[in-house]
Design a protein around this motif. Structure first.
Motif, mmCIF file in Angstrom:
data_model
loop_
_atom_site.group_PDB
_atom_site.id
_atom_site.type_symbol
_atom_site.label_atom_id
_atom_site.label_comp_id
_atom_site.label_asym_id
_atom_site.label_seq_id
_atom_site.Cartn_x
_atom_site.Cartn_y
_atom_site.Cartn_z
ATOM 1 N N GLN A 167 0.840 -1.199 0.000
ATOM 2 C CA GLN A 167 0.000 0.000 0.000
ATOM 3 C C GLN A 167 0.877 1.251 0.000
ATOM 4 O O GLN A 167 1.900 1.290 0.696
ATOM 5 N N ALA A 168 0.494 2.240 -0.804
ATOM 6 C CA ALA A 168 1.206 3.522 -0.790
ATOM 7 C C ALA A 168 0.306 4.606 -1.355
ATOM 8 O O ALA A 168 -0.353 4.388 -2.377
ATOM 9 N N ASP A 169 0.282 5.752 -0.695
ATOM 10 C CA ASP A 169 -0.376 6.930 -1.256
ATOM 11 C C ASP A 169 0.717 7.858 -1.758
ATOM 12 O O ASP A 169 1.431 8.485 -0.970
ATOM 13 N N LEU A 170 0.841 7.938 -3.071
ATOM 14 C CA LEU A 170 1.951 8.678 -3.675
ATOM 15 C C LEU A 170 1.791 10.189 -3.541
ATOM 16 O O LEU A 170 2.712 10.942 -3.849
ATOM 17 N N ALA A 171 0.634 10.628 -3.035
ATOM 18 C CA ALA A 171 0.462 12.060 -2.755
ATOM 19 C C ALA A 171 1.216 12.451 -1.489
ATOM 20 O O ALA A 171 1.375 13.633 -1.202
ATOM 21 N N ASP A 172 1.699 11.460 -0.730
ATOM 22 C CA ASP A 172 2.315 11.736 0.573
ATOM 23 C C ASP A 172 3.812 12.034 0.497
ATOM 24 O O ASP A 172 4.484 12.088 1.535
ATOM 25 N N GLY A 173 4.350 12.146 -0.719
ATOM 26 C CA GLY A 173 5.721 12.620 -0.868
ATOM 27 C C GLY A 173 6.794 11.615 -0.482
ATOM 28 O O GLY A 173 6.554 10.397 -0.461
ATOM 29 N N ALA A 230 9.205 4.424 1.585
ATOM 30 C CA ALA A 230 8.699 3.173 2.172
ATOM 31 C C ALA A 230 8.326 2.177 1.070
ATOM 32 O O ALA A 230 8.596 0.971 1.184
ATOM 33 N N LEU A 231 7.723 2.676 -0.010
ATOM 34 C CA LEU A 231 7.344 1.786 -1.124
ATOM 35 C C LEU A 231 8.595 1.181 -1.775
ATOM 36 O O LEU A 231 8.664 -0.029 -2.015
ATOM 37 N N ALA A 232 9.594 2.025 -2.033
ATOM 38 C CA ALA A 232 10.824 1.515 -2.665
ATOM 39 C C ALA A 232 11.511 0.498 -1.758
ATOM 40 O O ALA A 232 11.978 -0.554 -2.235
ATOM 41 N N ALA A 233 11.538 0.780 -0.454
ATOM 42 C CA ALA A 233 12.200 -0.143 0.476
ATOM 43 C C ALA A 233 11.469 -1.483 0.510
ATOM 44 O O ALA A 233 12.104 -2.547 0.490
ATOM 45 N N THR A 284 11.867 6.859 -9.042
ATOM 46 C CA THR A 284 12.932 6.489 -9.981
ATOM 47 C C THR A 284 14.302 6.799 -9.379
ATOM 48 O O THR A 284 15.250 6.009 -9.527
ATOM 49 N N GLY A 285 14.388 7.911 -8.653
ATOM 50 C CA GLY A 285 15.645 8.269 -7.991
ATOM 51 C C GLY A 285 16.049 7.277 -6.908
ATOM 52 O O GLY A 285 17.226 7.181 -6.554
ATOM 53 N N LEU A 286 15.054 6.534 -6.376
ATOM 54 C CA LEU A 286 15.353 5.531 -5.356
ATOM 55 C C LEU A 286 15.614 4.153 -5.960
ATOM 56 O O LEU A 286 16.280 3.323 -5.349
ATOM 57 N N VAL A 287 15.054 3.900 -7.141
ATOM 58 C CA VAL A 287 15.112 2.551 -7.729
ATOM 59 C C VAL A 287 16.177 2.429 -8.820
ATOM 60 O O VAL A 287 16.912 1.436 -8.887
ATOM 61 N N ALA A 288 16.269 3.437 -9.683
ATOM 62 C CA ALA A 288 17.165 3.312 -10.842
ATOM 63 C C ALA A 288 18.653 3.249 -10.486
ATOM 64 O O ALA A 288 19.402 2.503 -11.129
ATOM 65 N N PRO A 289 19.126 3.984 -9.459
ATOM 66 C CA PRO A 289 20.558 3.886 -9.150
ATOM 67 C C PRO A 289 20.994 2.464 -8.769
ATOM 68 O O PRO A 289 22.094 2.031 -9.122
ATOM 69 N N ALA A 290 20.125 1.728 -8.063
ATOM 70 C CA ALA A 290 20.464 0.337 -7.707
ATOM 71 C C ALA A 290 20.503 -0.535 -8.963
ATOM 72 O O ALA A 290 21.354 -1.418 -9.106
ATOM 73 N N MET A 291 19.564 -0.281 -9.879
ATOM 74 C CA MET A 291 19.603 -1.002 -11.174
ATOM 75 C C MET A 291 20.915 -0.682 -11.895
ATOM 76 O O MET A 291 21.577 -1.557 -12.447
ATOM 77 N N ALA A 292 21.268 0.603 -11.881
ATOM 78 C CA ALA A 292 22.463 1.049 -12.605
ATOM 79 C C ALA A 292 23.723 0.419 -12.017
ATOM 80 O O ALA A 292 24.630 0.005 -12.738
ATOM 81 N N GLU A 293 23.745 0.322 -10.696
ATOM 82 C CA GLU A 293 24.918 -0.283 -10.039
ATOM 83 C C GLU A 293 25.067 -1.743 -10.465
ATOM 84 O O GLU A 293 26.172 -2.228 -10.703
ATOM 85 N N ARG A 294 23.914 -2.438 -10.591
ATOM 86 C CA ARG A 294 23.959 -3.836 -11.044
ATOM 87 C C ARG A 294 24.274 -3.922 -12.540
ATOM 88 O O ARG A 294 24.801 -4.916 -13.029
#
Ligand SMILES: NC(=O)c1ccc[n+]([C@@H]2O[C@H](COP(=O)([O-])OP(=O)(O)OC[C@H]3O[C@@H](n4cnc5c(N)ncnc54)[C@H](OP(=O)(O)O)[C@@H]3O)[C@@H](O)[C@H]2O)c1
Length: 251
Positions: A62-68, A74-77, A126-136
């Motif tokens: 669950q995530a409300d993306l309006a909450d910044g 929390a969603l990315a983690a 994307t700033g939380l997810v893509a860097p980990a993809m890029a590192e891999r």
């Protein structure tokens, strides 16, 4: 079930209904473990259960993306925990659809919410997810744009602006993350008959009459484009906009 995405992990924002639900189903049908997300837990769990009934793997977060930032972090983690590391696929699909209205009648609060959900959340995620993809050294990000992001449409200035921003983000991120093996692309649907949009069929009739195919898209057709861009068949496609609009953007 085919297996083009067997063993991969995907996060699809806004997948408790509409196009996102079809995307989650289609990715799972190709073997991906899909993180289904949205505000509505009951609808999210229903999507997860129906994917499982068909032999797929999905988990609701669950995530409300309006909450910044706190909500997006929390969603990315949670998605990284479920994936056991970097995700393979991120689909930035969640958005507020906004009823057409004159610019002068758009309240400030609506502008803030639309920018927060349709642009800022995808930006932060994307700033939380893509860097980990890029590192891999591998990953696919698919942004859900819109034909509204490509053309002007009176009465739709706010929504169209948010979608044009999404198209722009794809190009910047393709340049930023592409050299590290992360492909970023846009799917740009034309009118797509989810239950919600099908209820506006009369309003959309003139738009649909101008579509070369003379019909709206289905959520499944949009989802098929996402699956293509997520998988190895699109291995050298970066920064592209794949329209699923019956040809409307071409004419
Ligand atoms: N349908 C079309 O004709 C069309 C055409 C072009 C582009 N698109 C794009 O396609 C995407 C999906 O549209 P759709 O028609 O499927 O819309 P939809 O039926 O309204 O679904 C939107 C999804 O986003 C989620 N969502 C909305 N606000 C959220 C928030 N604050 N936090 C987290 N999740 C939120 C909703 O889940 P919850 O309610 O559970 O939060 C739902 O799962 C959007 O990016 C839209 O711009 C749609």
């Amino acid at each position: 079930m085919s297996a083009r995405l067997q063993g991969r992990t995907a996060l699809v924002t806004g997948s408790t209904g509409g196009i996102g639900e079809a995307v989650a189903r289609a990715l799972a049908a190709e073997g991906a473990h899909v993180v289904v997300s949205g505000r509505d837990t009951a609808r999210g769990e229903k999507v997860v259960a129906s994917i499982a009934e068909r032999g797929g793997q999905a988990t609701f977060v669950q995530a409300d993306l309006a909450d910044g930032l706190p909500a997006v972090t929390a969603l990315a983690a949670a998605a990284h925990r479920l994936a056991g590391g970097p995700l393979d696929i991120l689909v930035n699909n969640a958005a507020m659809l906004i009823e057409p209205r004159p610019t002068a009648e758009v309240e400030e609060d609506l502008i803030d919410r639309a920018l927060a959900v349709n642009i800022k959340a995808a930006f932060l995620l994307t700033g939380l997810v893509a860097p980990a993809m890029a590192e891999r050294g591998s990953g696919a990000v698919i942004n859900m744009g819109s034909i509204n992001g490509l053309f002007g449409l009176g009465g739709s200035a706010l929504y169209s602006t948010t979608k044009a921003a999404v198209h722009s983000l794809t190009k910047s991120w393709a340049d930023e993350y592409g050299p590290s093996g992360v492909r970023v692309n846009t799917v740009a649907p034309g009118p797509t008959f989810t239950d919600k949009i099908a209820a506006m069929a009369d309003y959309l009739a003139p738009m649909i009459a101008a579509i070369p195919s003379r019909r709206p898209s289905t959520p499944e057709e949009v989802a098929a484009a996402v699956v293509f861009l997520a998988g190895d068949d699109a291995a050298n496609i970066h920064g592209a906009t794949l329209s699923v609009d019956g040809g409307r953007a071409a004419v």
